[in-house]
Design an enzyme around this catalytic site. Structure first.
Site, mmCIF file in Angstrom:
data_model
loop_
_atom_site.group_PDB
_atom_site.id
_atom_site.type_symbol
_atom_site.label_atom_id
_atom_site.label_comp_id
_atom_site.label_asym_id
_atom_site.label_seq_id
_atom_site.Cartn_x
_atom_site.Cartn_y
_atom_site.Cartn_z
ATOM 1 N N LEU A 1 0.767 2.158 -1.416
ATOM 2 C CA LEU A 1 0.108 1.468 -1.876
ATOM 3 C C LEU A 1 0.079 -0.136 -2.699
ATOM 4 O O LEU A 1 -0.401 -1.545 -2.462
ATOM 5 C CB LEU A 1 -1.693 1.240 -1.965
ATOM 6 C CG LEU A 1 -2.674 0.962 -1.581
ATOM 7 C CD1 LEU A 1 -2.932 -0.132 -0.315
ATOM 8 C CD2 LEU A 1 -3.644 0.980 -2.034
ATOM 9 N N TYR A 2 -0.037 0.801 -4.064
ATOM 10 C CA TYR A 2 1.033 -0.894 -5.279
ATOM 11 C C TYR A 2 1.678 -1.759 -4.116
ATOM 12 O O TYR A 2 1.623 -2.569 -4.241
ATOM 13 C CB TYR A 2 1.643 0.495 -6.240
ATOM 14 C CG TYR A 2 2.028 -0.590 -7.039
ATOM 15 C CD1 TYR A 2 1.524 -2.224 -8.057
ATOM 16 C CD2 TYR A 2 3.281 -0.941 -7.128
ATOM 17 C CE1 TYR A 2 1.776 -2.644 -9.189
ATOM 18 C CE2 TYR A 2 4.226 -1.603 -8.767
ATOM 19 C CZ TYR A 2 3.714 -3.007 -8.684
ATOM 20 O OH TYR A 2 4.317 -3.091 -9.771
ATOM 21 N N ALA A 3 3.026 -1.116 -3.567
ATOM 22 C CA ALA A 3 3.613 -2.249 -3.062
ATOM 23 C C ALA A 3 3.276 -2.881 -1.908
ATOM 24 O O ALA A 3 4.022 -4.157 -2.458
ATOM 25 C CB ALA A 3 4.567 -1.131 -2.782
#
Length: 336
Positions: free
Chosen positions: A152-154
């Site tokens: 999710l960060y990416a």
């Protein structure tokens, strides 16, 4: 005197960037909410140094406070913005996903709206090599990849790139996204591998080495990252007159929008990185080999030819030199 807004100024890269910009003669407005994601004492130590430098102004504001950000823009009228503030960390995004949407998506929308309301000559924002996700064609190129993130960060950083393109297209704001590759160096975050390795080795604790050390990373020293940011920031994004919608280039556009990699362009096996930490510490590590973690990619390797062509700069600090600089800083900062 030119004024620049740097978000994430209390962070690892933000601190180094602010010092460089101040040395270059900028008046720097440093925005940071000093979140407790990791020990705020390290952020406060960075800010103490920055606040002791003329022409630095601290703004302790959350990017989710849109009114406060707009008031800051109205008060200081920066000519340029470099947006580094974000909720970092691949593994933490599996645990607290909402924090990533709030900080990275909603926060970036605030900055885009600020640049729309108070026009700037260039808005440069941090993306990540994690955007490449499942891409395996090495070296990783923004002209070819970045559509299959696996954390999710990416995904939030990939969303930032799409949001930036829409604002460049609709409002003509020059926007450049920079995909950073595994940044390390003095003042690094405690959740980063180099910090964890160093503290564990010096204290005689075991270190966890994921995927049995069979990972490749394009480790990039923080001073090289800062040099790339500064040089790109002086070259506002512009439309590509040869851009073709039938064969769209994801790194450029008819709009003033660009995506660049900043990396050392030298993939290094994780075990060589560990060897460098051992050498700098003068102590052998107790190695605990672990399987690949969810969200981790096997390899990163930056294609930086666009960066070289645009700025004449190619990152070049060796892992051995960069790791030694970090360990020297760590020993001094913590009195080890």
């Amino acid at each position: 005197m030119r004024t620049i807004l740097v978000t994430g100024s209390a962070g690892f890269i933000g601190y180094h960037l602010c010092r460089r910009l101040l040395d270059d003669g900028w008046r720097v407005i440093g925005l940071d909410c000093v979140s407790p994601y990791y020990d705020p004492a390290l952020k406060e130590a960075r800010l103490k140094i920055l606040n002791g430098i003329d022409d630095f102004t601290e703004a302790r504001i959350s990017l989710q406070d849109r009114d406060a950000v707009m008031a800051l823009m109205a008060e200081h009228a920066p000519q340029r913005i470099i947006h580094l503030a974000a909720q970092p960390g691949v593994r933490y995004s599996l645990e607290v996903p909402q924090a990533y949407v709030d900080a990275n998506v909603t926060g970036f929308l605030t900055i885009l709206e600020a640049a729309r309301a108070f026009p700037v000559d260039h808005l440069v924002f941090a993306s990540t090599s994690s955007a490449y996700g499942l891409d395996e064609a090495m070296p990783l190129s923004p002209h070819r990849g970045g559509n299959h993130p696996i954390s999710l960060y990416a995904a939030t950083k990939k969303a930032n790139e799409a949001m930036a393109h829409s604002y460049a297209h609709l409002f003509g704001i020059p926007l450049t996204g920079l995909r950073f590759f595994t940044v390390y160096g003095p003042w690094a975050r405690p959740d980063m591998a180099l910090y964890k390795f160093t503290s564990a080795i010096l204290e005689g604790r075991p270190i966890d080495i994921y995927n049995n050390g069979e990972m490749l990373r394009d480790f990039t020293y923080v001073d090289d990252i800062v040099e790339g940011i500064v040089r790109i920031a002086e070259r506002p994004a512009r439309g590509n007159p040869d851009w073709n919608g039938a064969e769209p280039d994801p790194a450029t556009s008819r709009a003033p929008y660009r995506i660049h990699n900043i990396g050392n362009s030298e993939p290094v096996k994780l075990l060589r990185y560990v060897d460098a930490v051992e050498a700098a510490c003068g102590v052998k590590a107790i190695r605990n080999y672990m399987p690949l973690q969810p969200g981790d990619v096997l390899a990163t390797w930056a294609d930086v030819e666009d960066l070289v062509e645009e700025t004449g700069f190619r990152p070049k600090t060796s892992v051995e030199d960069g790791v030694k600089a970090f360990v020297d800083w760590y020993r001094d900062f913590y009195g080890v």
